[in-house]
Design an enzyme around this catalytic site. Structure first.
Site, PDB file in Angstrom:
ATOM      1  N   LYS A 138       0.855  -1.263   0.034  1.00  0.00           N
ATOM      2  CA  LYS A 138       0.070   0.060  -0.063  1.00  0.00           C
ATOM      3  C   LYS A 138       0.778   1.210   0.026  1.00  0.00           C
ATOM      4  O   LYS A 138       0.372   2.358  -0.153  1.00  0.00           O
ATOM      5  CB  LYS A 138      -0.976  -0.021   1.017  1.00  0.00           C
ATOM      6  CG  LYS A 138      -2.133  -0.893   1.009  1.00  0.00           C
ATOM      7  CD  LYS A 138      -2.804  -1.125   2.211  1.00  0.00           C
ATOM      8  CE  LYS A 138      -3.981  -2.254   2.359  1.00  0.00           C
ATOM      9  NZ  LYS A 138      -5.100  -1.690   1.780  1.00  0.00           N
ATOM     10  N   LYS A 147     -15.056   5.654  -0.477  1.00  0.00           N
ATOM     11  CA  LYS A 147     -15.796   6.559   0.522  1.00  0.00           C
ATOM     12  C   LYS A 147     -15.287   7.914   0.435  1.00  0.00           C
ATOM     13  O   LYS A 147     -16.111   8.896   0.716  1.00  0.00           O
ATOM     14  CB  LYS A 147     -15.238   5.965   1.876  1.00  0.00           C
ATOM     15  CG  LYS A 147     -15.691   4.357   2.333  1.00  0.00           C
ATOM     16  CD  LYS A 147     -14.842   3.670   3.378  1.00  0.00           C
ATOM     17  CE  LYS A 147     -15.083   2.263   3.621  1.00  0.00           C
ATOM     18  NZ  LYS A 147     -14.182   1.679   4.464  1.00  0.00           N
TER      19      LYS A 147
END
Ligand SMILES: *Cc1c(COP(=O)(O)O)cnc(C)c1O
Length: 777
Positions: free
Chosen positions: A509, A618
């Site tokens: 990530k 989101k």
């Protein structure tokens, strides 16, 4: 409503879907339940009459944190969508006594604390002491009939037996009576205490067995995208699916249908391979217990199960040692061998003499010890396999399960791009923006049909709407300022750009790349004249996320972020322009505060490593812009919002192998900016070099597997392009640019309709489960 729903489904004898997941990251339930039942105002008034404030009460609730990250949160969003769209659905999971650990930061390091979330009881669960099943481990298998062919019967007996007790959690849908159930299993000793064994002087063994039973559901394994080959984890998995299948089969048998009807009444979705022992377990039930012929049982099994793959990272693919499985689940291992033999015999007919292909497709991996490949088992035992974003599903088809596509045909392999529930991630998390959207669109139908957000596009240039949009964002930023003051005691500037990266800490990530780029910005600031500094747009870089307790490098990334934060935040020359915050204990409730406040968020995984990502969705839904790589769902988000409303950088998935090859066999030349960042780290400017050397060395001696150096330049360029945009606005044109930014933000949010988990669930229901809604009257 909960009872009416179950009764109605039984009365209508509907087909049900069962979502099997070792994780459900539900977060809090009160606010969500009040909103879904549309009684929040009524409830607030009633509470007020009792002398309480609803907002205070909401803060009292613990998060139900029975998951690690994206996979567990996806299961929770899916439950909300299934309930809201009137599907007859059940979730099944484990009731861990300890959820994901609580994270504190001590001297810059992550320290883990137990999350005993049941301390004050859980008001959202109903113990079902009447729903109890026995689960066996170990023991031995005996052949009952002596026939040598496939009709031979086997029985599994002895070993240890524990009990699974059901705890039910209601999931009310939005604007419907439909209220579905998540059934979580808790382990209990079979009998209160083995008094006989105790009286025979075997005290130790009696106590140990008691302990063993309680241990099974005591703790959630805190690994995200890695697998820990511990026997207790395998026990959890079997305990889970054994109780779950008994429950599902009991509910089916109650209706009196013939076995061939099973796949017409039951669809089972496997959330990753974690529950894939379900496949041999259902075979065992049908063949050994119900007496069905093998072929008939296999036909039922393969028409019942479907499997979702969540990752292509090799370290995450589940494999269990054959000797361990043989000890714990001897009959299941036999069944797996039989499934494997019959399968490979069929493969051999189509691809004769291709021994390499057979060994790649085998459920059993050769080696010392041999291993059971759970992904191969799940593919072979399911009718459909899906990835979770377009790019990921392509990798599933063309890379990890290529051989299986050749054998089964491509239609078995599908894509179902992930989604998020707009109830929690907009209506609940961002009431200010929700109200504005409802006002602009003229009604709140977007809550049940997120595609209606496209109606916001016509307001993108509307000055008054833009101003209200900016105000909504600003008040979310003020709330986050207060939160950061409370939990970190750091004062941040709500007028600075909030640049957020919150997710599990993992090398793939690349939080590491983000913090290296922050150091680069800091060094540039330090080297600039005072006048030049004034043109720098103030930025607050916000991190949060947990590292798996055994993941040494990920924990060093946390240490580095905190060390940089300490230095940067104290530097009086620069700290009005740049601050760094690490918010401890990231969870769903923290996400609900952080996400609405972001101006930009980073989703910067090495291309081809993040299956989908859901926090990217989101953020954009809440008017934040993405800085991201062409990976996972970022690619589809870019297509939906338009490339001018997202900041994309870095290499693409198809380039990764060539770049790695070059780095490995020619020369790894680090980016010059990165070299100067490493030089500063070597001067101990943030923390002692010895401490972080093993992390930095993943770039140098480690060969930089995640291509941080390669993407570093364009990462900074992307940040610059972002800052330039605001730079124009900073002087006279500030008003103009403020509007330019608002326009991007509005257009991005307006393009997010397809990322509702309602859309995802509709696709699963139509293409995989063949499931129709059933409205509770
Ligand atoms: C959405 C969410 C995630 C997933 O985040 P990614 O950035 O997609 O990995 C993880 N944890 C929590 C608490 C979430 O709400």
């Amino acid at each position: 409503m909960w009872n009416d729903t179950q009764q109605h489904h039984t009365h209508e004898d509907v087909k049900r879907v069962y979502y099997l997941s070792l994780e459900f990251l539900l977060g809090r339930s009160l606010d969500n339940t009040l909103l879904n039942m549309q009684c929040k105002d009524l409830y607030r008034d009633a509470l007020k009459g009792l002398g309480f404030r609803l907002e205070d009460l909401i803060e009292e609730e613990c998060d139900a944190a029975l998951g690690n990250g994206g996979l567990g949160r996806l299961a929770a969003c899916f439950m909300d969508s299934l309930a809201s769209m009137d599907y007859p659905a059940w979730g099944y999971g484990l009731r861990y006594t300890y959820g994901i650990f609580q994270q504190r930061i001590v001297d810059g390091y992550q320290v883990e604390y137990p999350d005993f979330w049941l301390n004050f009881d859980n008001p959202w669960e109903f113990p079902r002491l009447d729903v109890v099943y026995e689960v066996r481990f170990y023991g031995s298998v005996t052949k009952i009939s002596d026939s040598k062919d496939e009709t031979a019967k086997y029985s599994w007996a002895g070993g240890e037996v524990v009990q699974a007790v059901a705890y039910d959690v209601p999931i009310p849908g939005w604007n419907t009576k439909n209220t579905i159930n998540i059934r979580l299993w808790s382990s209990k000793p079979k009998k209160k205490f083995d008094l006989k064994s105790f009286n025979e002087g075997n005290y130790q063994k009696s106590v140990e067995e008691q302990q063993m039973a309680e241990n099974i559901t005591s703790v959630l394994y805190p690994n995200d995208n890695t697998m820990a080959g511990k026997e207790l984890r395998l026990k959890q998995q079997y305990f889970f699916i054994c109780a779950t299948l008994k429950d599902i089969v009991r509910r089916f048998k109650k209706m009196g249908h013939p076995w061939k009807e099973f796949p017409n009444k039951v669809a089972i979705q496997l959330n990753d391979t974690h529950p894939s022992l379900s496949i041999p377990e259902l075979m065992r039930r049908l063949v050994d217990i119900e007496g069905l012929p093998w072929d008939e049982a296999w036909g039922i099994v393969t028409r019942t199960f479907a499997f979702t793959n969540h990752t292509v990272l090799p370290e995450a693919l589940e494999k269990w040692p054959v000797p361990m499985m043989n000890r714990l689940l001897p009959r299941h291992l036999q069944i797996i061998y039989d499934i494997n033999l019959y399968f490979l015999q069929n493969v051999e007919k189509i691809f004769p003499n291709d021994r390499d292909k057979l060994s790649r497709m085998s459920i059993i991996e050769e080696g010392y010890p041999q291993q059971v490949r759970m992904a191969n088992l799940a593919v072979i035992g399911s009718h459909t396999v899906n990835g979770v974003a377009e790019i990921h599903s392509l990798l599933v088809k063309h890379e990890i399960f290529k051989d299986f596509v050749d054998y089964f045909g491509v239609l078995k392999f599908q894509n179902k791009t992930n989604g998020i529930t707009p109830r929690r991630w907009l209506l609940q998390a961002n009431p200010g923006l929700s109200e504005l959207i409802t006002e602009a669109l003229g009604n709140d139908e977007w809550i049940g049909d997120l595609s209606l957000l496209k109606g916001l596009k016509k307001f993108a240039d509307d000055e008054i709407f833009q101003e209200k949009w900016i105000q909504a964002k600003y008040s979310s930023k003020e709330k986050l300022c207060q939160y950061i003051k409370d939990v970190c005691d750091i004062q941040i500037n709500p007028d600075s750009i909030f640049d957020v990266q919150v997710k599990r800490i993992h090398e793939y990530k690349r939080q590491f790349m983000n913090i290296l780029a922050v150091i680069h910005s800091y060094l540039q600031l330090k080297n600039s004249s005072v006048e030049k500094r004034e043109s720098f747009i103030p930025r607050t870089v916000i991190f949060a996320g947990k590292a798996a307790p055994g993941y040494y490098i990920a924990k060093l990334i946390i240490k580095l972020i905190n060390s940089v934060a300490d230095v940067v935040n104290k530097d009086k020359e620069t700290n009005q322009f740049l601050k760094v915050v690490f918010i401890p204990d990231y969870n769903v409730s923290a996400a609900e505060v952080i996400i609405p406040a972001s101006d930009v968020s980073q989703h910067i995984s090495t291309a081809g490593t993040e299956a989908s990502g859901t926090s990217n969705m989101k953020f954009v839904l809440n008017g934040g812009l993405i800085i991201g790589t062409l990976d996972g769902a970022n690619i589809e988000i870019k297509d939906q919002v338009g490339q001018e409303n997202i900041f994309i950088f870095g290499c693409q998935a198809h380039q990764v192998n060539d770049i790695r090859h070059t780095q490995k066999y020619r020369k790894l030349v680090l980016n010059p900016y990165l070299e100067s960042v490493i030089a500063a780290l070597k001067e101990d400017r943030f923390c002692k070099w010895e401490i972080i050397a093993p992390l930095i060395e993943t770039l140098t001696v480690g060969g930089d597997f995640y291509l941080i150096s390669h993407d570093f330049q364009s990462c900074n360029n992307s940040l610059l392009s972002l800052l330039d945009l605001e730079a124009i606005s900073n002087v006279q044109k500030s008003y103009q640019d403020r509007r330019g930014w608002a326009k991007k933000s509005i257009l991005a949010a307006a393009g997010m309709g397809m990322f509702s988990s309602d859309r995802t669930i509709k696709e699963y229901a139509q293409d995989i489960w063949k499931l129709t809604p059933c409205r509770v009257p």
